[in-house]
Write an enzyme that holds these catalytic residues in place. Structure first.
Site, PDB file in Angstrom:
ATOM      1  N   HIS A 187       0.871  -1.187   0.000  1.00 23.09           N
ATOM      2  CA  HIS A 187       0.000   0.000   0.000  1.00 23.09           C
ATOM      3  C   HIS A 187       0.904   1.232   0.000  1.00 23.09           C
ATOM      4  CE1 HIS A 187      -3.631   2.173   1.943  1.00 23.09           C
ATOM      5  NE2 HIS A 187      -2.640   3.021   2.137  1.00 23.09           N
ATOM      6  N   HIS A 206       1.673   5.403  -0.843  1.00 24.54           N
ATOM      7  CA  HIS A 206       1.227   6.774  -1.119  1.00 24.54           C
ATOM      8  C   HIS A 206       2.267   7.421  -2.025  1.00 24.54           C
ATOM      9  CE1 HIS A 206      -2.294   7.301   1.624  1.00 24.54           C
ATOM     10  NE2 HIS A 206      -1.832   6.114   1.996  1.00 24.54           N
ATOM     11  N   CYS A 210      -3.903  10.379   5.121  1.00 24.62           N
ATOM     12  CA  CYS A 210      -4.443  10.027   6.432  1.00 24.62           C
ATOM     13  C   CYS A 210      -4.539  11.279   7.299  1.00 24.62           C
ATOM     14  CB  CYS A 210      -3.539   8.990   7.096  1.00 24.62           C
ATOM     15  SG  CYS A 210      -4.057   8.618   8.772  1.00 24.62           S
TER      16      CYS A 210
HETATM   17  N1  COA Z   1     -16.911   3.557  15.620  1.00 25.11           N
HETATM   18  C1  COA Z   1     -17.742   4.527  16.054  1.00 25.11           C
HETATM   19  N2  COA Z   1     -17.631   5.132  17.246  1.00 25.11           N
HETATM   20  C2  COA Z   1     -16.636   4.736  18.051  1.00 25.11           C
HETATM   21  C3  COA Z   1     -15.745   3.739  17.662  1.00 25.11           C
HETATM   22  C4  COA Z   1     -15.891   3.137  16.398  1.00 25.11           C
HETATM   23  N3  COA Z   1     -15.062   2.211  15.961  1.00 25.11           N
HETATM   24  N4  COA Z   1     -14.864   3.554  18.663  1.00 25.11           N
HETATM   25  C5  COA Z   1     -15.190   4.416  19.642  1.00 25.11           C
HETATM   26  N5  COA Z   1     -16.266   5.130  19.270  1.00 25.11           N
HETATM   27  C6  COA Z   1     -16.923   6.171  20.030  1.00 25.11           C
HETATM   28  C7  COA Z   1     -17.241   5.756  21.438  1.00 25.11           C
HETATM   29  O1  COA Z   1     -18.478   5.121  21.519  1.00 25.11           O
HETATM   30  C8  COA Z   1     -17.229   7.079  22.167  1.00 25.11           C
HETATM   31  O2  COA Z   1     -18.438   7.761  21.893  1.00 25.11           O
HETATM   32  P1  COA Z   1     -19.122   8.717  22.984  1.00 25.11           P
HETATM   33  O3  COA Z   1     -18.097   9.788  23.292  1.00 25.11           O
HETATM   34  O4  COA Z   1     -20.332   9.225  22.277  1.00 25.11           O
HETATM   35  O5  COA Z   1     -19.396   7.820  24.141  1.00 25.11           O
HETATM   36  C9  COA Z   1     -16.120   7.845  21.488  1.00 25.11           C
HETATM   37  O6  COA Z   1     -16.013   7.268  20.154  1.00 25.11           O
HETATM   38  C10 COA Z   1     -14.773   7.729  22.179  1.00 25.11           C
HETATM   39  O7  COA Z   1     -14.508   6.363  22.466  1.00 25.11           O
HETATM   40  P2  COA Z   1     -13.081   5.837  22.906  1.00 25.11           P
HETATM   41  O8  COA Z   1     -13.107   4.356  23.004  1.00 25.11           O
HETATM   42  O9  COA Z   1     -12.616   6.630  24.108  1.00 25.11           O
HETATM   43  O10 COA Z   1     -12.239   6.162  21.634  1.00 25.11           O
HETATM   44  P3  COA Z   1     -11.045   7.167  21.474  1.00 25.11           P
HETATM   45  O11 COA Z   1     -11.473   8.560  21.700  1.00 25.11           O
HETATM   46  O12 COA Z   1      -9.914   6.629  22.247  1.00 25.11           O
HETATM   47  O13 COA Z   1     -10.773   7.019  19.896  1.00 25.11           O
HETATM   48  C11 COA Z   1     -10.810   5.621  17.928  1.00 25.11           C
HETATM   49  C12 COA Z   1     -10.314   5.803  19.353  1.00 25.11           C
HETATM   50  C13 COA Z   1     -10.030   4.488  17.296  1.00 25.11           C
HETATM   51  C14 COA Z   1     -12.261   5.318  17.934  1.00 25.11           C
HETATM   52  C15 COA Z   1     -10.622   6.917  17.137  1.00 25.11           C
HETATM   53  O14 COA Z   1      -9.319   7.390  17.334  1.00 25.11           O
HETATM   54  C16 COA Z   1     -10.842   6.721  15.669  1.00 25.11           C
HETATM   55  O15 COA Z   1     -11.913   6.409  15.202  1.00 25.11           O
HETATM   56  N6  COA Z   1      -9.846   6.948  14.857  1.00 25.11           N
HETATM   57  C17 COA Z   1      -9.988   6.828  13.442  1.00 25.11           C
HETATM   58  C18 COA Z   1      -8.810   6.188  12.886  1.00 25.11           C
HETATM   59  C19 COA Z   1      -8.856   6.203  11.386  1.00 25.11           C
HETATM   60  O16 COA Z   1      -9.863   6.095  10.743  1.00 25.11           O
HETATM   61  N7  COA Z   1      -7.676   6.330  10.809  1.00 25.11           N
HETATM   62  C20 COA Z   1      -7.502   6.270   9.412  1.00 25.11           C
HETATM   63  C21 COA Z   1      -7.341   4.899   8.941  1.00 25.11           C
HETATM   64  S1  COA Z   1      -5.874   4.053   9.377  1.00 25.11           S
HETATM   65 ZN    ZN Z   2      -3.036   4.810   3.170  1.00 25.68          ZN
END
Ligand code: COA
Ligand code: ZN
Length: 304
Positions: free
Chosen positions: A204, A206, A237
């Site tokens: 993968h 970029h 990202c």
């Molecule tokens: N899908 C939807 N909601 C999610 C979730 C998921 N997979 N995981 C956690 N949440 C929600 C929780 O329910 C919580 O909601 P609330 O505040 O309404 O209660 C909130 O998000 C925070 O939850 P928490 O477990 O404390 O998560 P976090 O704040 O530590 O965040 C991730 C962790 C992974 C959820 C977040 O960083 C994330 O989604 N990152 C995206 C990463 C991404 O897409 N990267 C690009 C691709 S590699």
């Molecule tokens: Zn990528």
């Protein structure tokens, strides 16, 4: 060695997650259907992540359920168990999980340590096996991390060795910020192919430093026959500073087909999908061969 190469379009996930212009689920589906029409059978259609962190992926459940009857191989990215459960409830058949070569990237992307991300991945994998859902894992920042800099090759071979035979279908080596050069790609991929064979390995890339295609070629020479790419070079990202778009699907397919590899993908259809990506996002650069491809395909049409 096989002349067949699989190209998995990650544009609808990696490409769209970072766009200022947020697409509706219907627009995302329109793009996915254009990719299918071009002959792409493998597509990463979205992710189940925090809607606060990545608003562009809201509605992935709708996208998945609309594709329910559509033939194709669709994956969704899940960062944690909650994401996995949401994906399963939405009917996902194949999930893509994330491992990290550095702690800093794990923290920035998933708010957990590298070791915790490994544990989460194993838990998801066990559940997926029970549920009959296929699972793939990506090693993010496999060559260089935007926070911690260059990654030791041994770090990645150790992660690969630990997980490649645990029941995952494929292991994706991701150059998340587009920093690797072909020599580094050859070094890592040769080592991994020698140790584990090529069949489960995917690359993968970029195209941040214009080395995307050269890196595909280097991995191809090592025996890898499966690549992620993104239509129109969409991507980047949001949690990895400096990451720009993925290597463009149309560039990868053009190069592979010109070298006599078979992708099953039609460039004419890809250019239509690429134009749609540009129209929908106002932001897809198009591949590096865009000008030549447009001219060449126009000529082909005129002579048809
Ligand atoms: N899908 C939807 N909601 C999610 C979730 C998921 N997979 N995981 C956690 N949440 C929600 C929780 O329910 C919580 O909601 P609330 O505040 O309404 O209660 C909130 O998000 C925070 O939850 P928490 O477990 O404390 O998560 P976090 O704040 O530590 O965040 C991730 C962790 C992974 C959820 C977040 O960083 C994330 O989604 N990152 C995206 C990463 C991404 O897409 N990267 C690009 C691709 S590699
Ligand atoms: Zn990528």
């Amino acid at each position: 060695m096989s002349k067949t190469v699989t190209v998995n379009d990650v544009g609808p996930r990696d490409g769209l997650q970072n766009q200022p212009n947020i697409l509706t689920p219907d627009q995302r589906l329109e793009l996915i259907k254009a990719l299918l029409q071009a002959g792409i059978s493998h597509i990463e259609v979205g992710s189940f992540v925090s809607t606060r962190a990545v608003p562009a992926m809201i509605g992935t459940d709708k996208v998945l359920s609309a594709l329910n009857e559509t033939p194709g191989h669709f994956t969704v990215l899940v960062p944690n168990m909650k994401g996995y459960q949401l994906a399963r409830d939405a009917g996902a058949q194949h999930v893509s999980m994330v491992l990290y070569a550095t702690d800093a990237m794990a923290m920035a992307n998933a708010n957990m340590s590298r070791a915790d991300a490994e544990q989460v991945m194993q838990q998801i994998l066990r559940q997926a096996v029970d549920d009959g859902i296929r699972a793939t894992a990506t090693i993010a920042v496999a060559w260089e991390c935007p926070f911690d800099g260059p990654v030791e090759i041994g770090t990645v071979t150790a992660i690969a060795g630990k997980f490649i035979h645990t029941g995952i279908e494929q292991l994706v080596l991701a150059d998340t910020i587009g920093a690797a050069n072909p020599q580094q790609v050859r070094e890592l991929t040769t080592k991994l192919v020698n140790e584990h064979g090529a069949s489960r390995l995917v690359c993968h890339f970029h195209d941040t430093r214009a080395m995307g295609l050269a890196n595909v070629f280097a991995a191809l020479e090592s025996g890898i026959r499966s690549f992620d790419a993104s239509i129109g070079g969409l991507g980047g990202c949001p949690f990895a500073p400096g990451a720009s778009g993925n290597v463009a699907t149309e560039d990868v397919v053009m190069m592979l087909e010109q070298m006599g590899y078979n992708t099953g993908i039609k460039l004419q259809g890809l250019m239509r999908a690429s134009k749609l990506a540009t129209d929908l996002t106002n932001n897809a650069p198009g591949g590096r061969a865009k000008a030549w491809l447009e001219k060449h395909l126009q000529k082909t049409l005129e002579h048809a």
